[in-house]
Design a protein around this motif. Structure first.
Motif, PDB file in Angstrom:
ATOM      1  N   PRO A  50      -2.745  -2.195   5.531  1.00  0.00           N
ATOM      2  CA  PRO A  50      -1.947  -1.019   5.875  1.00  0.00           C
ATOM      3  C   PRO A  50      -2.776   0.116   6.459  1.00  0.00           C
ATOM      4  O   PRO A  50      -2.325   0.819   7.364  1.00  0.00           O
ATOM      5  CB  PRO A  50      -1.307  -0.628   4.540  1.00  0.00           C
ATOM      6  N   GLY A  87       0.792  -1.218   0.000  1.00  0.00           N
ATOM      7  CA  GLY A  87       0.000   0.000   0.000  1.00  0.00           C
ATOM      8  C   GLY A  87       0.821   1.262   0.000  1.00  0.00           C
ATOM      9  O   GLY A  87       0.303   2.346  -0.208  1.00  0.00           O
ATOM     10  N   ARG A  88       2.125   1.161   0.225  1.00  0.00           N
ATOM     11  CA  ARG A  88       2.962   2.355   0.263  1.00  0.00           C
ATOM     12  C   ARG A  88       3.270   2.783  -1.157  1.00  0.00           C
ATOM     13  O   ARG A  88       3.654   1.970  -1.998  1.00  0.00           O
ATOM     14  CB  ARG A  88       4.256   2.081   1.016  1.00  0.00           C
ATOM     15  N   ASP A  98      -2.966   3.550   3.707  1.00  0.00           N
ATOM     16  CA  ASP A  98      -1.621   3.054   3.989  1.00  0.00           C
ATOM     17  C   ASP A  98      -1.275   3.266   5.455  1.00  0.00           C
ATOM     18  O   ASP A  98      -1.945   4.015   6.165  1.00  0.00           O
ATOM     19  CB  ASP A  98      -0.605   3.789   3.110  1.00  0.00           C
ATOM     20  N   GLN A 129      -2.604  11.801   2.552  1.00  0.00           N
ATOM     21  CA  GLN A 129      -2.413  10.359   2.699  1.00  0.00           C
ATOM     22  C   GLN A 129      -3.084   9.865   3.976  1.00  0.00           C
ATOM     23  O   GLN A 129      -3.652   8.775   4.002  1.00  0.00           O
ATOM     24  CB  GLN A 129      -0.920  10.033   2.719  1.00  0.00           C
TER      25      GLN A 129
END
Length: 206
Positions: free
Chosen positions: A109, A45-46, A144, A138
């Motif tokens: 995540p 997920g990063r 994430d 984010q």
């Protein structure tokens, strides 16, 4: 009648013939146990790798083998609390290992929030270099693992799992940091730090 000399006996090797895998395939070998993910390897997920972190000075025991739990029977809705002993200089590494274990165990995540009581986590410092708007976007997306300092608790949304790295050597705000983390942990709070400092705060009923 002439005697026929005996033929010399052929002794088979004690080792025996080498086993040949069926169907001509190479024999499988045990897979090596994977170590902790490096900073250059993005977690699921990063969007991309973060800055490289120095390797820990010495291997530490598996977090699961040194994890203690603090039960809170008076409140069944309170999250489970786990303590991973770590000195301030190694608290971030211990938190990263805990995140890796959570992801390997099936946590998504977006379930995980990592909070540092001292300096920013290297990933957070890297993302903040692109501006706070992109950094907090984010966080709001919630897709994430997110890293933040305890001082930003007012902007942090609750997540199922909160990991706290007590990486300040002598900070006095650990109680506020743990209180904020506990309020945002839906199911599990993992604290990586000096057991004496952490127990003193948790024992006082954060």
């Amino acid at each position: 009648m002439p005697l026929i000399p005996e033929e010399p006996q052929i002794h088979e090797s004690a080792q025996g013939p080498r086993a040949t895998p069926a169907s001509g395939r190479a024999a499988s070998t045990p897979r090596p146990v994977p170590g902790p993910r490096s900073a250059a390897t993005p977690r699921p997920g990063r969007p991309g790798p973060g800055p490289a972190r120095p390797a820990p000075p010495a291997p530490r025991p598996h977090p699961a083998s040194r994890t203690s739990q603090t039960a809170r029977p008076e409140n069944r809705s309170a999250p489970q609390i786990q303590l991973i002993p770590a000195v301030a200089a190694a608290a971030v590494d211990a938190a990263d290992e805990a995140v890796d274990l959570l992801l390997d165990s099936g946590r998504t995540p977006g379930d995980i929030l990592v909070v540092t009581t001292g300096e920013q986590h290297p990933w957070a410092a890297h993302e903040l270099s692109f501006g706070e708007a992109a950094y907090w976007a984010q966080h709001d997306a919630g897709e994430d693992v997110f890293f933040a300092r305890a001082g930003a608790a007012g902007r942090l949304k609750p997540r199922p799992v909160v990991v706290v790295a007590v990486n300040d050597a002598a900070g006095d705000d650990i109680a506020d940091a743990l209180s904020g983390a506990l309020a945002r942990a839906g199911a599990l709070l993992i604290v990586c730090g000096d057991p004496r400092r952490v127990d003193a705060v948790l024992g006082a009923g954060v």
